[in-house]
Scaffold this motif. Structure first.
Motif, PDB file in Angstrom:
ATOM      1  N   ASP A   1     -18.956  -0.674   5.060  1.00 43.84           N
ATOM      2  CA  ASP A   1     -18.797  -0.792   3.212  1.00 43.84           C
ATOM      3  C   ASP A   1     -17.538  -0.066   2.484  1.00 43.84           C
ATOM      4  OD1 ASP A   1     -21.686  -1.939   3.207  1.00 43.84           O
ATOM      5  OD2 ASP A   1     -22.455  -0.404   2.811  1.00 43.84           O
ATOM      6  N   ALA A   2     -17.121   0.160   4.377  1.00 47.50           N
ATOM      7  CA  ALA A   2     -15.420   0.582   3.467  1.00 47.50           C
ATOM      8  C   ALA A   2     -14.468  -0.364   4.161  1.00 47.50           C
ATOM      9  CB  ALA A   2     -15.539   1.966   3.707  1.00 47.50           C
ATOM     10  N   PRO A   3     -13.237  -0.670   3.385  1.00 53.19           N
ATOM     11  CA  PRO A   3     -12.066  -1.211   3.622  1.00 53.19           C
ATOM     12  C   PRO A   3     -11.309  -0.703   5.267  1.00 53.19           C
ATOM     13  CG  PRO A   3     -10.926  -0.313   2.004  1.00 53.19           C
ATOM     14  CD  PRO A   3     -12.533  -0.205   2.356  1.00 53.19           C
ATOM     15  N   THR A   4     -11.200  -1.189   6.192  1.00 51.92           N
ATOM     16  CA  THR A   4     -10.373  -0.988   7.518  1.00 51.92           C
ATOM     17  C   THR A   4      -8.807  -0.375   7.273  1.00 51.92           C
ATOM     18  OG1 THR A   4     -11.558  -1.756   8.979  1.00 51.92           O
ATOM     19  CG2 THR A   4      -9.208  -0.966   9.868  1.00 51.92           C
ATOM     20  N   VAL A   5      -8.938   0.886   7.027  1.00 51.23           N
ATOM     21  CA  VAL A   5      -7.340   1.508   7.094  1.00 51.23           C
ATOM     22  C   VAL A   5      -6.613   2.412   7.891  1.00 51.23           C
ATOM     23  CG1 VAL A   5      -5.555   3.415   5.176  1.00 51.23           C
ATOM     24  CG2 VAL A   5      -8.529   3.209   4.498  1.00 51.23           C
ATOM     25  N   TYR A   6      -5.526   1.989   7.603  1.00 51.26           N
ATOM     26  CA  TYR A   6      -4.503   1.960   8.436  1.00 51.26           C
ATOM     27  C   TYR A   6      -2.903   3.403   8.508  1.00 51.26           C
ATOM     28  CZ  TYR A   6      -0.058   1.086  11.684  1.00 51.26           C
ATOM     29  OH  TYR A   6       1.099   1.356  12.488  1.00 51.26           O
ATOM     30  N   ALA A   7      -3.221   4.353   9.275  1.00 51.03           N
ATOM     31  CA  ALA A   7      -1.770   4.965   8.686  1.00 51.03           C
ATOM     32  C   ALA A   7      -0.933   4.732  10.059  1.00 51.03           C
ATOM     33  CB  ALA A   7      -2.658   6.501   8.052  1.00 51.03           C
ATOM     34  N   SER A   8       0.105   4.268   9.834  1.00 55.03           N
ATOM     35  CA  SER A   8       1.305   4.472  10.924  1.00 55.03           C
ATOM     36  C   SER A   8       1.462   5.468  11.088  1.00 55.03           C
ATOM     37  CB  SER A   8       1.679   3.194  10.140  1.00 55.03           C
ATOM     38  OG  SER A   8       2.734   4.403   9.355  1.00 55.03           O
ATOM     39  N   GLY A   9       1.996   7.011  10.444  1.00 53.23           N
ATOM     40  CA  GLY A   9       2.694   7.623  10.805  1.00 53.23           C
ATOM     41  C   GLY A   9       3.658   7.845  11.178  1.00 53.23           C
ATOM     42  N   ASP A  10       4.908   8.719  11.436  1.00 53.81           N
ATOM     43  CA  ASP A  10       6.295   7.718  12.162  1.00 53.81           C
ATOM     44  C   ASP A  10       6.777   6.900  12.951  1.00 53.81           C
ATOM     45  OD1 ASP A  10       7.139   9.863   9.962  1.00 53.81           O
ATOM     46  OD2 ASP A  10       8.316  10.788  11.121  1.00 53.81           O
ATOM     47  N   ASN A  11       6.199   5.523  12.511  1.00 58.37           N
ATOM     48  CA  ASN A  11       6.369   4.532  13.611  1.00 58.37           C
ATOM     49  C   ASN A  11       7.693   3.439  13.915  1.00 58.37           C
ATOM     50  OD1 ASN A  11       5.288   2.701  15.708  1.00 58.37           O
ATOM     51  ND2 ASN A  11       5.276   1.256  13.995  1.00 58.37           N
ATOM     52  N   ALA A  12       8.363   3.630  14.565  1.00 63.29           N
ATOM     53  CA  ALA A  12       9.668   2.482  14.300  1.00 63.29           C
ATOM     54  C   ALA A  12       9.358   1.721  15.154  1.00 63.29           C
ATOM     55  CB  ALA A  12      10.554   3.286  14.543  1.00 63.29           C
ATOM     56  N   SER A  13       7.928   1.523  15.871  1.00 62.83           N
ATOM     57  CA  SER A  13       7.644  -0.145  16.677  1.00 62.83           C
ATOM     58  C   SER A  13       7.354  -0.820  15.420  1.00 62.83           C
ATOM     59  CB  SER A  13       7.604   0.414  17.118  1.00 62.83           C
ATOM     60  OG  SER A  13       6.964  -0.913  18.901  1.00 62.83           O
ATOM     61  N   VAL A  14       7.421  -2.431  15.918  1.00 61.15           N
ATOM     62  CA  VAL A  14       6.932  -3.867  15.013  1.00 61.15           C
ATOM     63  C   VAL A  14       6.382  -4.778  15.659  1.00 61.15           C
ATOM     64  CG1 VAL A  14       7.265  -5.519  13.843  1.00 61.15           C
ATOM     65  CG2 VAL A  14       9.225  -3.749  13.278  1.00 61.15           C
ATOM     66  N   ALA A  15       6.680  -4.046  17.218  1.00 55.08           N
ATOM     67  CA  ALA A  15       6.384  -4.637  18.217  1.00 55.08           C
ATOM     68  C   ALA A  15       4.143  -3.849  18.570  1.00 55.08           C
ATOM     69  CB  ALA A  15       6.258  -4.933  19.338  1.00 55.08           C
TER      70      ALA A  15
END
Length: 204
Positions: free
Chosen positions: A159-173
């Motif tokens: 019952d909560a949205p899925t959350v993404y925290a990227s950190g220091d990421n430079a890869s779109v792939a």
């Protein structure tokens, strides 16, 4: 402060403290991402980093927290002196701190997760945190002698949205791989900027 409605009608509240530091109120828990609370200063090292602005909130103002996520520990713009002190305090209180295996080797009490490793937190049934891959600069930058490893996180709870925290990421792939594995991501916290310490001339 931004409040994002979840599809179920619940909310996730994200408070930007400054830099990469965000306090999430999520699934009834207070989740702190990349704690940095130092006032402006310089950090000496192989490269001198200078912090230009202080935090919007002090560490005292965001505590208590139920979980701390550290994308990486090796740079003071993601874990500074005040952030380390907070990590030590919450670990002493039994609060879980999740990061990379390399961070776990350096910071006693931290739980290190390999990419795609998921953990359900004790005391928070139904909350699953998955470490997801991130690339800390151009290809090869995550070598221990360069930028070193970094991780992102995906949070899931009933019952909560899925959350993404990227950190220091430079890869779109890599973001594409994460989105494919977690097609229900509703909220994304993305570290965006143009940091360049001169180690990779001509490469983003």
């Amino acid at each position: 402060m931004t409040t994002v409605p979840a599809p179920s009608g619940t909310t996730v509240r994200a408070t930007l403290v400054g830099g990469p530091t965000v306090l999430l109120e999520y699934a009834g828990l207070r989740v702190l991402v990349d704690p940095t609370f130092d006032e402006p200063r310089s950090y000496e090292g192989a490269v001198t980093l200078t912090k230009l602005a202080g935090p919007a909130l002090s560490a005292d103002a965001v505590e208590p927290v139920d979980l701390v996520l550290v994308s990486h520990d090796q740079h003071p713009d993601n874990l500074d002196a005040s952030g380390r002190a907070l990590v030590e305090r919450v670990l002493a209180d039994g609060v879980p701190v999740l990061s990379t295996p390399a961070a776990a080797d350096r910071v006693p009490g931290v739980t290190g997760l390999e990419p795609w490793k998921a953990i359900e937190l004790d005391g928070a049934p139904g909350l699953v945190v998955t470490a997801v891959p991130a690339l800390h600069g151009p290809e090869g930058a995550d070598a221990p002698t360069l930028s070193g490893p970094v991780t992102g996180f995906v949070l899931e709870a009933a019952d909560a949205p899925t959350v993404y925290a990227s950190g220091d990421n430079a890869s779109v792939a890599l973001v594409g791989e994460i989105a494919a594995r977690f097609p229900g991501i509703a909220v994304a916290i993305l570290n965006a900027g143009a940091a360049d310490v001169g180690r990779f001339p001509g490469r983003p």
